[in-house]
Design a protein around this motif. Structure first.
Motif, PDB file in Angstrom:
ATOM      1  N   ALA A 186      32.736 -32.514  22.576  1.00  0.00           N
ATOM      2  CA  ALA A 186      32.557 -32.993  23.938  1.00  0.00           C
ATOM      3  C   ALA A 186      32.640 -34.516  23.965  1.00  0.00           C
ATOM      4  CB  ALA A 186      31.222 -32.543  24.511  1.00  0.00           C
ATOM      5  N   LEU A 187      33.342 -35.021  24.964  1.00  0.00           N
ATOM      6  CA  LEU A 187      33.372 -36.446  25.261  1.00  0.00           C
ATOM      7  C   LEU A 187      32.654 -36.649  26.591  1.00  0.00           C
ATOM      8  CD1 LEU A 187      37.095 -37.243  24.368  1.00  0.00           C
ATOM      9  CD2 LEU A 187      35.079 -37.958  23.066  1.00  0.00           C
ATOM     10  N   SER A 188      31.816 -37.664  26.673  1.00  0.00           N
ATOM     11  CA  SER A 188      31.069 -37.872  27.905  1.00  0.00           C
ATOM     12  C   SER A 188      30.940 -39.350  28.224  1.00  0.00           C
ATOM     13  CB  SER A 188      29.674 -37.238  27.820  1.00  0.00           C
ATOM     14  OG  SER A 188      28.905 -37.877  26.818  1.00  0.00           O
ATOM     15  N   VAL A 189      30.809 -39.650  29.510  1.00  0.00           N
ATOM     16  CA  VAL A 189      30.559 -41.012  29.961  1.00  0.00           C
ATOM     17  C   VAL A 189      29.590 -40.941  31.138  1.00  0.00           C
ATOM     18  CG1 VAL A 189      32.576 -40.993  31.487  1.00  0.00           C
ATOM     19  CG2 VAL A 189      31.591 -43.170  30.739  1.00  0.00           C
ATOM     20  N   THR A 190      28.616 -41.840  31.155  1.00  0.00           N
ATOM     21  CA  THR A 190      27.597 -41.834  32.198  1.00  0.00           C
ATOM     22  C   THR A 190      27.371 -43.248  32.724  1.00  0.00           C
ATOM     23  OG1 THR A 190      26.479 -39.988  31.093  1.00  0.00           O
ATOM     24  CG2 THR A 190      25.239 -41.156  32.798  1.00  0.00           C
ATOM     25  N   PRO A 191      27.964 -43.602  33.851  1.00  0.00           N
ATOM     26  CA  PRO A 191      27.620 -44.874  34.503  1.00  0.00           C
ATOM     27  C   PRO A 191      26.321 -44.730  35.277  1.00  0.00           C
ATOM     28  CG  PRO A 191      29.367 -43.762  35.709  1.00  0.00           C
ATOM     29  CD  PRO A 191      29.096 -42.919  34.500  1.00  0.00           C
ATOM     30  N   MET A 192      25.524 -45.810  35.329  1.00  0.00           N
ATOM     31  CA  MET A 192      24.224 -45.793  35.999  1.00  0.00           C
ATOM     32  C   MET A 192      24.059 -47.067  36.813  1.00  0.00           C
ATOM     33  SD  MET A 192      22.077 -44.568  32.669  1.00  0.00           S
ATOM     34  CE  MET A 192      22.985 -45.787  31.710  1.00  0.00           C
ATOM     35  N   VAL A 193      23.584 -46.912  38.029  1.00  0.00           N
ATOM     36  CA  VAL A 193      23.330 -48.041  38.912  1.00  0.00           C
ATOM     37  C   VAL A 193      21.853 -48.057  39.272  1.00  0.00           C
ATOM     38  CG1 VAL A 193      23.858 -49.116  41.126  1.00  0.00           C
ATOM     39  CG2 VAL A 193      25.679 -47.973  39.836  1.00  0.00           C
ATOM     40  N   ASP A 194      21.207 -49.197  39.051  1.00  0.00           N
ATOM     41  CA  ASP A 194      19.795 -49.374  39.388  1.00  0.00           C
ATOM     42  C   ASP A 194      19.652 -50.246  40.622  1.00  0.00           C
ATOM     43  OD1 ASP A 194      18.852 -47.872  37.371  1.00  0.00           O
ATOM     44  OD2 ASP A 194      17.828 -49.470  36.303  1.00  0.00           O
ATOM     45  N   TYR A 195      18.811 -49.807  41.544  1.00  0.00           N
ATOM     46  CA  TYR A 195      18.456 -50.647  42.681  1.00  0.00           C
ATOM     47  C   TYR A 195      16.976 -50.463  42.946  1.00  0.00           C
ATOM     48  CZ  TYR A 195      18.222 -52.733  47.291  1.00  0.00           C
ATOM     49  OH  TYR A 195      17.880 -53.527  48.365  1.00  0.00           O
ATOM     50  N   LYS A 196      16.215 -51.490  42.610  1.00  0.00           N
ATOM     51  CA  LYS A 196      14.758 -51.428  42.714  1.00  0.00           C
ATOM     52  C   LYS A 196      14.250 -50.221  41.925  1.00  0.00           C
ATOM     53  CE  LYS A 196      14.507 -54.002  47.040  1.00  0.00           C
ATOM     54  NZ  LYS A 196      14.034 -54.048  48.438  1.00  0.00           N
ATOM     55  N   SER A 197      13.585 -49.270  42.572  1.00  0.00           N
ATOM     56  CA  SER A 197      13.018 -48.134  41.841  1.00  0.00           C
ATOM     57  C   SER A 197      13.932 -46.912  41.843  1.00  0.00           C
ATOM     58  CB  SER A 197      11.660 -47.751  42.435  1.00  0.00           C
ATOM     59  OG  SER A 197      11.807 -47.374  43.791  1.00  0.00           O
ATOM     60  N   LEU A 198      15.154 -47.050  42.370  1.00  0.00           N
ATOM     61  CA  LEU A 198      16.094 -45.935  42.426  1.00  0.00           C
ATOM     62  C   LEU A 198      17.191 -46.099  41.384  1.00  0.00           C
ATOM     63  CD1 LEU A 198      16.587 -45.489  46.291  1.00  0.00           C
ATOM     64  CD2 LEU A 198      15.177 -44.102  44.751  1.00  0.00           C
ATOM     65  N   THR A 199      17.599 -44.982  40.790  1.00  0.00           N
ATOM     66  CA  THR A 199      18.706 -44.973  39.830  1.00  0.00           C
ATOM     67  C   THR A 199      19.700 -43.900  40.228  1.00  0.00           C
ATOM     68  OG1 THR A 199      17.364 -45.765  37.986  1.00  0.00           O
ATOM     69  CG2 THR A 199      19.381 -44.597  37.433  1.00  0.00           C
ATOM     70  N   LEU A 200      20.943 -44.304  40.361  1.00  0.00           N
ATOM     71  CA  LEU A 200      22.034 -43.371  40.632  1.00  0.00           C
ATOM     72  C   LEU A 200      22.849 -43.218  39.361  1.00  0.00           C
ATOM     73  CD1 LEU A 200      23.725 -41.676  42.654  1.00  0.00           C
ATOM     74  CD2 LEU A 200      25.035 -43.768  43.122  1.00  0.00           C
ATOM     75  N   SER A 201      23.006 -41.988  38.893  1.00  0.00           N
ATOM     76  CA  SER A 201      23.778 -41.732  37.679  1.00  0.00           C
ATOM     77  C   SER A 201      24.888 -40.733  37.979  1.00  0.00           C
ATOM     78  CB  SER A 201      22.873 -41.180  36.565  1.00  0.00           C
ATOM     79  OG  SER A 201      22.297 -39.947  36.953  1.00  0.00           O
ATOM     80  N   PHE A 202      25.936 -40.796  37.161  1.00  0.00           N
ATOM     81  CA  PHE A 202      27.055 -39.876  37.333  1.00  0.00           C
ATOM     82  C   PHE A 202      27.615 -39.554  35.952  1.00  0.00           C
ATOM     83  CE2 PHE A 202      31.339 -38.440  38.122  1.00  0.00           C
ATOM     84  CZ  PHE A 202      31.215 -37.679  39.273  1.00  0.00           C
ATOM     85  N   ASN A 203      27.272 -38.374  35.468  1.00  0.00           N
ATOM     86  CA  ASN A 203      27.726 -37.966  34.134  1.00  0.00           C
ATOM     87  C   ASN A 203      28.981 -37.111  34.221  1.00  0.00           C
ATOM     88  OD1 ASN A 203      27.446 -35.392  32.052  1.00  0.00           O
ATOM     89  ND2 ASN A 203      27.158 -37.375  31.081  1.00  0.00           N
ATOM     90  N   TYR A 204      29.973 -37.472  33.409  1.00  0.00           N
ATOM     91  CA  TYR A 204      31.171 -36.640  33.265  1.00  0.00           C
ATOM     92  C   TYR A 204      31.289 -36.233  31.798  1.00  0.00           C
ATOM     93  CZ  TYR A 204      35.952 -35.216  32.412  1.00  0.00           C
ATOM     94  OH  TYR A 204      37.054 -34.510  31.991  1.00  0.00           O
ATOM     95  N   SER A 205      31.456 -34.929  31.555  1.00  0.00           N
ATOM     96  CA  SER A 205      31.626 -34.414  30.199  1.00  0.00           C
ATOM     97  C   SER A 205      32.871 -33.547  30.127  1.00  0.00           C
ATOM     98  CB  SER A 205      30.404 -33.585  29.774  1.00  0.00           C
ATOM     99  OG  SER A 205      29.241 -34.388  29.711  1.00  0.00           O
ATOM    100  N   PHE A 206      33.628 -33.729  29.056  1.00  0.00           N
ATOM    101  CA  PHE A 206      34.828 -32.926  28.805  1.00  0.00           C
ATOM    102  C   PHE A 206      34.612 -32.157  27.516  1.00  0.00           C
ATOM    103  CE2 PHE A 206      39.048 -32.482  26.746  1.00  0.00           C
ATOM    104  CZ  PHE A 206      39.637 -31.643  27.683  1.00  0.00           C
TER     105      PHE A 206
END
Length: 319
Positions: free
Chosen positions: A156-176
């Motif tokens: 499996a290959l995976s990449v996970t970008p993450m954005v932090d804003y104050k106490s919130l975190t937005l993540s987006f994981n893609y796995s192949f």
């Protein structure tokens, strides 16, 4: 390097690898065993990443030794309704450059043999700013089933970008996932982190309610019954299949939402020891044409992690 510290417990889902990597009510049936990419795909990947992200000093190379527990064996974010628990020991090495390596093992009494999977991982974590970070990695799965068991994925290959804003975190994981066949998994998530340092004798306590959606693809196989149009065709079918009609197989690759999950991880840290407990509620969804029989369910999971800082003058791998 300053990775966003808020992403301490971004997910304990249903991929691991307990997951994860954790981990499926896919069309990936292993000779009667529900897909062994269960534990790892849901919990392990993120448990491993979490153990790295919990390190108090990312400018120092460290080792994290952990033991994870799951009350239900999972699959692609969808529980299989198995009430027996699973255990997953693991060890991670983090280098201050952002490189990391991990080895995780998976045990469950619902499989034969009970110790059924080892996952090795390598990857890199990088922070582009205090708001944006990316983690990428490669995983290889060593299954412990007999030779007759069909294993569709071993990598499996995976990449996970993450954005932090104050106490919130937005993540987006893609796995192949790839091997004999392939599969794509997309998992966006939103986490709200509530934490407090130096409280009741603890170094840190953190509560991170999260919501995730799991998207993926799989091949749906349909069998069409075809009646003969002529006597000659009927005779041909009888000779070839032992019946006058034939079945035609149609393979369609479909993509869609597979699961919604809501998780509530609570972690406490005392010196080098971190304890995480989490409750997750799953809402599985059928892909187009998929005969999904799984229902909504919940499970408990947890991990105990011990961090070992490595000093510069004692670290042979420092560079």
């Amino acid at each position: 390097m300053q990775i966003c510290k808020r992403w301490l417990f971004t997910v304990v889902l249903s991929t691991s690898v307990l997951v994860t990597r954790a981990q499926e009510a896919d069309s990936l049936i292993l000779s009667g065993i529900d897909d062994a990419l269960s534990f790892e795909d849901s919990l392990s990947i993120f448990t491993m990443i979490d153990s790295l992200m919990q390190m108090d000093d990312l400018n120092r190379s460290q080792i994290a030794v952990r033991l994870s527990y799951n009350s239900n064996v999972l699959s692609a974010g969808r529980t299989l309704g198995i009430e027996n628990f699973g255990l997953a020991p693991g060890v991670s090495y983090y280098h201050k450059s952002g490189l990391y390596a991990d080895v995780s093992g998976y045990w469950s009494k619902d499989f034969d043999p009970s110790y059924y999977l080892t996952i090795t991982s390598i990857g890199y974590m990088h922070s582009f700013s205090k708001y944006f970070s990316v983690i990428g990695g490669y995983d290889h799965y060593f299954y412990n089933f007999n030779e007759d068991t069909y294993i569709p994925y071993r990598n499996a290959l995976s990449v996970t970008p993450m954005v932090d804003y104050k106490s919130l975190t937005l993540s987006f994981n893609y796995s192949f996932y790839f091997g004999d066949t392939y599969a794509n998994r997309l998992m966006p998530g939103l986490t709200w982190v509530i934490s407090k340092n130096r409280w009741l004798g603890l170094d840190r306590i953190s509560f991170s309610p999260s919501a995730y959606a799991l998207f993926g693809d799989e091949t749906i196989t349909d069998l069409e019954l075809v009646w003969p149009k002529t006597l000659v065709e009927a005779i041909k079918n009888k000779k070839q299949y032992g019946r006058i009609y034939a079945f035609v197989e149609h393979n369609n690759r479909v993509f869609g939402v597979m699961n919604y999950a809501f998780t509530a991880p609570l972690s406490v840290t005392l010196k080098r020891l971190t304890l995480m407990l989490s409750y997750t509620y799953n809402i599985p969804k059928a892909l187009p044409g998929e005969p999904l029989t799984l229902s909504e369910s919940s499970y408990l999971s947890g991990s105990l992690t011990w961090f070992i800082p490595l000093h510069r003058n004692k670290l042979p791998l420092e560079f």
